[in-house]
Design a protein around this motif. Structure first.
Motif, PDB file in Angstrom:
ATOM      1  N   MET A   1       0.855  -1.102  -0.142  1.00 13.05           N
ATOM      2  CA  MET A   1       0.048   0.109  -0.016  1.00 13.05           C
ATOM      3  C   MET A   1       0.871   1.377  -0.049  1.00 13.05           C
ATOM      4  N   LEU A   2       0.535   2.192  -0.816  1.00 15.20           N
ATOM      5  CA  LEU A   2       1.323   3.289  -0.978  1.00 15.20           C
ATOM      6  C   LEU A   2       0.794   4.318  -0.043  1.00 15.20           C
ATOM      7  N   THR A   3       1.584   4.638   0.984  1.00 11.21           N
ATOM      8  CA  THR A   3       1.525   5.607   2.090  1.00 11.21           C
ATOM      9  C   THR A   3       2.006   6.974   1.856  1.00 11.21           C
ATOM     10  N   PRO A   4       1.567   7.930   2.412  1.00 14.71           N
ATOM     11  CA  PRO A   4       2.070   9.181   2.125  1.00 14.71           C
ATOM     12  C   PRO A   4       3.860   9.310   2.422  1.00 14.71           C
ATOM     13  N   ASP A   5       4.224   8.553   3.221  1.00 14.90           N
ATOM     14  CA  ASP A   5       5.476   8.187   3.960  1.00 14.90           C
ATOM     15  C   ASP A   5       6.756   7.837   2.723  1.00 14.90           C
ATOM     16  N   ILE A   6       5.995   6.614   2.196  1.00 14.77           N
ATOM     17  CA  ILE A   6       6.654   5.828   1.041  1.00 14.77           C
ATOM     18  C   ILE A   6       6.682   6.944  -0.128  1.00 14.77           C
ATOM     19  N   ALA A   7       5.499   7.766  -0.552  1.00 12.94           N
ATOM     20  CA  ALA A   7       5.471   8.480  -1.439  1.00 12.94           C
ATOM     21  C   ALA A   7       6.648   9.976  -1.531  1.00 12.94           C
ATOM     22  N   VAL A   8       6.627  10.278  -0.043  1.00 18.70           N
ATOM     23  CA  VAL A   8       7.822  11.223   0.085  1.00 18.70           C
ATOM     24  C   VAL A   8       9.095  10.798  -0.158  1.00 18.70           C
ATOM     25  N   ASP A   9       9.231   9.546   0.245  1.00 15.27           N
ATOM     26  CA  ASP A   9      10.671   8.897   0.116  1.00 15.27           C
ATOM     27  C   ASP A   9      10.952   8.742  -1.358  1.00 15.27           C
ATOM     28  N   LEU A  10       9.758   8.355  -2.255  1.00  9.85           N
ATOM     29  CA  LEU A  10      10.063   8.053  -3.395  1.00  9.85           C
ATOM     30  C   LEU A  10      10.372   9.464  -4.305  1.00  9.85           C
ATOM     31  N   VAL A  11       9.831  10.391  -3.778  1.00  9.51           N
ATOM     32  CA  VAL A  11       9.939  11.818  -4.246  1.00  9.51           C
ATOM     33  C   VAL A  11      11.446  12.398  -3.930  1.00  9.51           C
ATOM     34  N   ASN A  12      11.718  12.143  -2.627  1.00  7.47           N
ATOM     35  CA  ASN A  12      12.910  12.636  -2.072  1.00  7.47           C
ATOM     36  C   ASN A  12      13.971  11.829  -2.779  1.00  7.47           C
ATOM     37  N   ASP A  13      14.087  10.623  -3.206  1.00  2.29           N
ATOM     38  CA  ASP A  13      14.997  10.108  -3.722  1.00  2.29           C
ATOM     39  C   ASP A  13      15.214  10.307  -5.382  1.00  2.29           C
ATOM     40  N   SER A  14      14.108  10.757  -5.850  1.00  5.96           N
ATOM     41  CA  SER A  14      13.785  11.175  -7.309  1.00  5.96           C
ATOM     42  C   SER A  14      14.669  12.454  -7.328  1.00  5.96           C
ATOM     43  N   LEU A  15      14.389  13.238  -6.415  1.00  9.58           N
ATOM     44  CA  LEU A  15      14.928  14.727  -6.504  1.00  9.58           C
ATOM     45  C   LEU A  15      16.426  14.603  -6.159  1.00  9.58           C
ATOM     46  N   HIS A  16      16.818  13.687  -5.424  1.00  9.58           N
ATOM     47  CA  HIS A  16      18.088  13.518  -5.010  1.00  9.58           C
ATOM     48  C   HIS A  16      19.052  12.960  -6.326  1.00  9.58           C
ATOM     49  N   VAL A  17      18.536  12.109  -7.172  1.00  9.81           N
ATOM     50  CA  VAL A  17      19.267  11.801  -8.293  1.00  9.81           C
ATOM     51  C   VAL A  17      19.216  12.833  -9.365  1.00  9.81           C
ATOM     52  N   VAL A  18      18.208  13.760  -9.537  1.00 10.98           N
ATOM     53  CA  VAL A  18      18.029  14.648 -10.721  1.00 10.98           C
ATOM     54  C   VAL A  18      19.076  15.834 -10.182  1.00 10.98           C
ATOM     55  N   ILE A  19      19.002  16.167  -8.880  1.00 13.77           N
ATOM     56  CA  ILE A  19      19.883  17.120  -8.382  1.00 13.77           C
ATOM     57  C   ILE A  19      21.478  16.924  -8.589  1.00 13.77           C
TER      58      ILE A  19
END
Length: 90
Positions: A1-19
């Motif tokens: 189940m996709l919880t807000p915490d998991i979604a935030v972790d995914l976005v955080n990791d994505s932004l880290h890679v992009v930066i």
């Protein structure tokens, strides 16, 4: 189940890679652009090729030198995303 915490972790990791990738590709070009601009201002030579070509060559050299690392980083990120997706499904 996709919880807000998991979604935030995914976005955080994505932004880290992009930066990291943007800094790796843009920073050398930015430094060379500033140096060329200083030379142009000192010599009063306003040639467009002189400002574009060194930045292009530095960007291509950066891609050539760090391309293997960039590809590995993107592949690791993709594998991590698919592993996370498999655990979210059940």
């Amino acid at each position: 189940m996709l919880t807000p915490d998991i979604a935030v972790d995914l976005v955080n990791d994505s932004l880290h890679v992009v930066i990291v990738l943007v800094v790796l590709l843009v920073l050398p070009s930015l430094i060379v652009g500033v140096i060329v601009s200083l030379v142009q201002a000192a010599t009063q030579i306003n040639e467009q090729t002189l400002s574009f070509l060194p930045r292009l060559l530095v960007t291509l050299a950066t891609i050539a030198l760090a391309g293997h690392w960039i590809t590995g980083m993107l592949m690791d990120f993709c594998i991590d995303i698919f592993q996370r997706a498999a655990t979210l499904v059940g």
